[in-house]
Motif scaffolding. Structure first.
Motif, short mmCIF file in Angstrom:
data_model
loop_
_atom_site.label_atom_id
_atom_site.label_comp_id
_atom_site.label_asym_id
_atom_site.label_seq_id
_atom_site.Cartn_x
_atom_site.Cartn_y
_atom_site.Cartn_z
N GLY A 19 52.33 -30.03 -19.94
CA GLY A 19 52.71 -29.62 -21.30
C GLY A 19 52.65 -28.11 -21.47
N SER A 22 55.15 -25.31 -24.46
CA SER A 22 55.05 -24.87 -25.86
C SER A 22 53.62 -25.06 -26.35
N GLY A 23 53.33 -24.56 -27.54
CA GLY A 23 52.00 -24.71 -28.13
C GLY A 23 50.93 -24.02 -27.28
N ILE A 24 49.77 -24.64 -27.22
CA ILE A 24 48.67 -24.08 -26.43
C ILE A 24 49.10 -23.94 -24.97
N GLY A 25 49.87 -24.91 -24.48
CA GLY A 25 50.31 -24.89 -23.09
C GLY A 25 51.09 -23.62 -22.75
N ASP A 43 56.91 -30.37 -18.46
CA ASP A 43 57.12 -30.57 -19.90
C ASP A 43 58.41 -31.35 -20.09
N ASP A 71 58.60 -36.27 -17.70
CA ASP A 71 57.97 -37.03 -18.77
C ASP A 71 56.71 -37.66 -18.18
N ARG A 73 54.79 -39.80 -19.07
CA ARG A 73 54.62 -41.25 -19.17
C ARG A 73 55.07 -41.94 -17.89
N ASN A 98 46.65 -30.49 -20.15
CA ASN A 98 46.80 -30.03 -21.53
C ASN A 98 47.70 -30.93 -22.39
N ALA A 99 48.66 -31.60 -21.80
CA ALA A 99 49.68 -32.29 -22.62
C ALA A 99 49.08 -33.43 -23.43
N VAL A 121 50.94 -41.15 -23.34
CA VAL A 121 51.18 -39.74 -23.69
C VAL A 121 49.87 -38.94 -23.70
N PHE A 148 41.72 -31.49 -21.63
CA PHE A 148 41.74 -31.00 -23.01
C PHE A 148 41.31 -32.10 -23.98
N TYR A 163 45.23 -41.67 -30.88
CA TYR A 163 45.10 -40.31 -30.35
C TYR A 163 43.63 -39.92 -30.23
N TRP A 195 40.92 -26.34 -34.58
CA TRP A 195 42.26 -26.43 -35.18
C TRP A 195 43.01 -25.15 -34.80
N GLN A 201 51.60 -26.93 -35.48
CA GLN A 201 50.56 -27.19 -36.49
C GLN A 201 50.90 -26.46 -37.79
N1 LIG Z 1 46.69 -27.57 -31.75
C1 LIG Z 1 45.50 -28.02 -32.11
O1 LIG Z 1 45.03 -27.72 -33.22
C2 LIG Z 1 44.67 -28.86 -31.18
C3 LIG Z 1 43.43 -29.29 -31.63
C4 LIG Z 1 42.63 -30.05 -30.79
C5 LIG Z 1 43.07 -30.40 -29.53
N2 LIG Z 1 44.29 -29.99 -29.11
C6 LIG Z 1 44.70 -30.39 -27.75
O2 LIG Z 1 45.23 -29.28 -27.05
C7 LIG Z 1 46.30 -29.70 -26.21
C8 LIG Z 1 47.57 -28.94 -26.56
O3 LIG Z 1 47.84 -29.15 -27.93
P1 LIG Z 1 49.09 -28.50 -28.67
O4 LIG Z 1 48.72 -28.40 -30.09
O5 LIG Z 1 49.58 -27.31 -27.93
O6 LIG Z 1 50.14 -29.69 -28.51
P2 LIG Z 1 51.73 -29.64 -28.74
O7 LIG Z 1 52.15 -30.99 -29.20
O8 LIG Z 1 52.09 -28.47 -29.59
O9 LIG Z 1 52.25 -29.34 -27.26
C9 LIG Z 1 52.05 -30.25 -26.23
C10 LIG Z 1 53.03 -29.97 -25.10
O10 LIG Z 1 53.09 -31.14 -24.30
C11 LIG Z 1 54.44 -31.52 -24.15
N3 LIG Z 1 54.54 -32.97 -24.05
C12 LIG Z 1 54.35 -33.89 -25.02
N4 LIG Z 1 54.59 -35.12 -24.55
C13 LIG Z 1 54.95 -34.98 -23.25
C14 LIG Z 1 55.34 -35.89 -22.23
N5 LIG Z 1 55.43 -37.21 -22.46
N6 LIG Z 1 55.63 -35.40 -21.01
C15 LIG Z 1 55.57 -34.07 -20.76
N7 LIG Z 1 55.22 -33.16 -21.69
C16 LIG Z 1 54.91 -33.62 -22.92
C17 LIG Z 1 55.14 -31.01 -25.40
O11 LIG Z 1 56.55 -30.88 -25.21
C18 LIG Z 1 54.45 -29.69 -25.63
O12 LIG Z 1 55.04 -28.64 -24.90
C19 LIG Z 1 46.42 -31.21 -26.40
O13 LIG Z 1 45.68 -31.86 -25.40
C20 LIG Z 1 45.78 -31.44 -27.76
O14 LIG Z 1 45.25 -32.74 -27.86
C21 LIG Z 1 45.10 -29.24 -29.91
#
Ligand SMILES: NC(=O)c1ccc[n+]([C@@H]2O[C@H](COP(=O)([O-])OP(=O)(O)OC[C@H]3O[C@@H](n4cnc5c(N)ncnc54)[C@H](O)[C@@H]3O)[C@@H](O)[C@H]2O)c1
Length: 256
Positions: A19, A22-25, A43, A71, A73, A98-99, A121, A148, A163, A195, A201
């Protein structure tokens, strides 16, 4: 290029991020690339992932990240991606699991099929990515796995029980693997984000009411950013954390 800390041992390391597009990844991918690591990430978000690679390449890092569409999954596809990353970059010695996807769901609406999909997922790939890289880490003489977790279940957040269940299980896997592989210099830890203000988010959940909730909950002022999570991931992956294993490391502004 802004880096708060440089870990020389991460230079040239083969790093695999799930993952990472995007996001944290995305912050993880960028942070490790800036350390000189050879990053491969999987991703399903093709446009975001390709744009990220372009943007990191333009920074002038030594090794542009390798994006592999996968994917998670599909465990066969995950295994194939791990093999391709190994061929491109050598034995993987850092795995960032991370995903995940925090899609909301009401208990009454969950079917067995939907439940299995949430597990696929949010949980199943973490085990199988670890299984796939462990022989590489053993061959290389050690490695670091970062799973994560989430503060959501610690804060009794509702609205997404499949989740939160999957996220709570991360520490169970962390501690089991840490025991089995620790003597081979493979460290396994859980990074628990608070958060985090990712674009997703901010778009979906961070309302003015939520801002007040964060202010009341966190000990620290300000907001947890993806870069704050990446800073902890760099530390946990590096030799700076050489005696840290089986633990949870929480980056939540002092909320829990
Ligand atoms: N953002 C937060 O506030 C927060 C809080 C607590 C924990 N987390 C954890 O941090 C990690 C990252 O969170 P985030 O907010 O960046 O998540 P996000 O949903 O913004 O990003 C997740 C990434 O994983 C990819 N992804 C999703 N499903 C997929 C699949 N089936 N196959 C391949 N890639 C896939 C998405 O495309 C995305 O790039 C996660 O494990 C989440 O549980 C996040």
């Amino acid at each position: 290029m802004q880096q708060k800390a440089i870990y020389p041992d991460l230079d040239g390391r083969s790093v695999f991020i799930t993952g990472g597009g995007s996001g944290i990844g995305a912050a993880l991918t960028r942070a490790f690339a800036r350390q000189g690591s050879k990053v491969a990430f999987v991703d399903i978000a093709d446009a975001d992932s390709e744009a990220l690679v372009r943007s990191i390449r333009e920074e002038g890092v030594r090794h542009a990240p390798l994006f592999l569409h996968c994917d998670l999954r599909d465990i066969a596809a995950l295994r194939e991606s791990v093999a391709r990353a190994q061929q491109a970059h050598g034995d993987i010695t850092v795995l960032l699991n991370n995903a995940a996807h925090d899609e909301r769901h009401a208990v009454e609406s969950v079917t067995p099929e939907y439940f299995d999909d949430r597990i696929a997922v949010n949980q199943r790939h973490v085990f199988f990515a670890s299984q796939a890289v462990l022989p590489q880490m053993q061959r290389a003489g050690g490695g670091a796995i970062v799973n994560f977790g989430s503060v959501s279940w610690k804060l009794r957040q509702g609205g997404m029980p499949a989740y939160t269940m999957a996220k709570a299980s991360m520490q169970g896997l962390t501690r089991g693997l840490a025991r089995d592989y620790g003597k081979q210099n493979i460290r396994v830890n859980t990074l628990v984000p608070g958060w985090v203000m990712t674009e997703r988010q901010l778009k979906l959940w961070v309302t003015p009411e939520a801002e007040r909730e964060i202010d009341a909950g966190q000990a620290l002022a300000g907001r947890v950013r993806p870069e704050n999570i990446a800073d902890m991931a760099l530390f946990l992956a590096s030799d700076a954390a050489s005696m840290c294993s089986a633990q949870e490391f929480v980056v939540d502004g002092g909320w829990t």
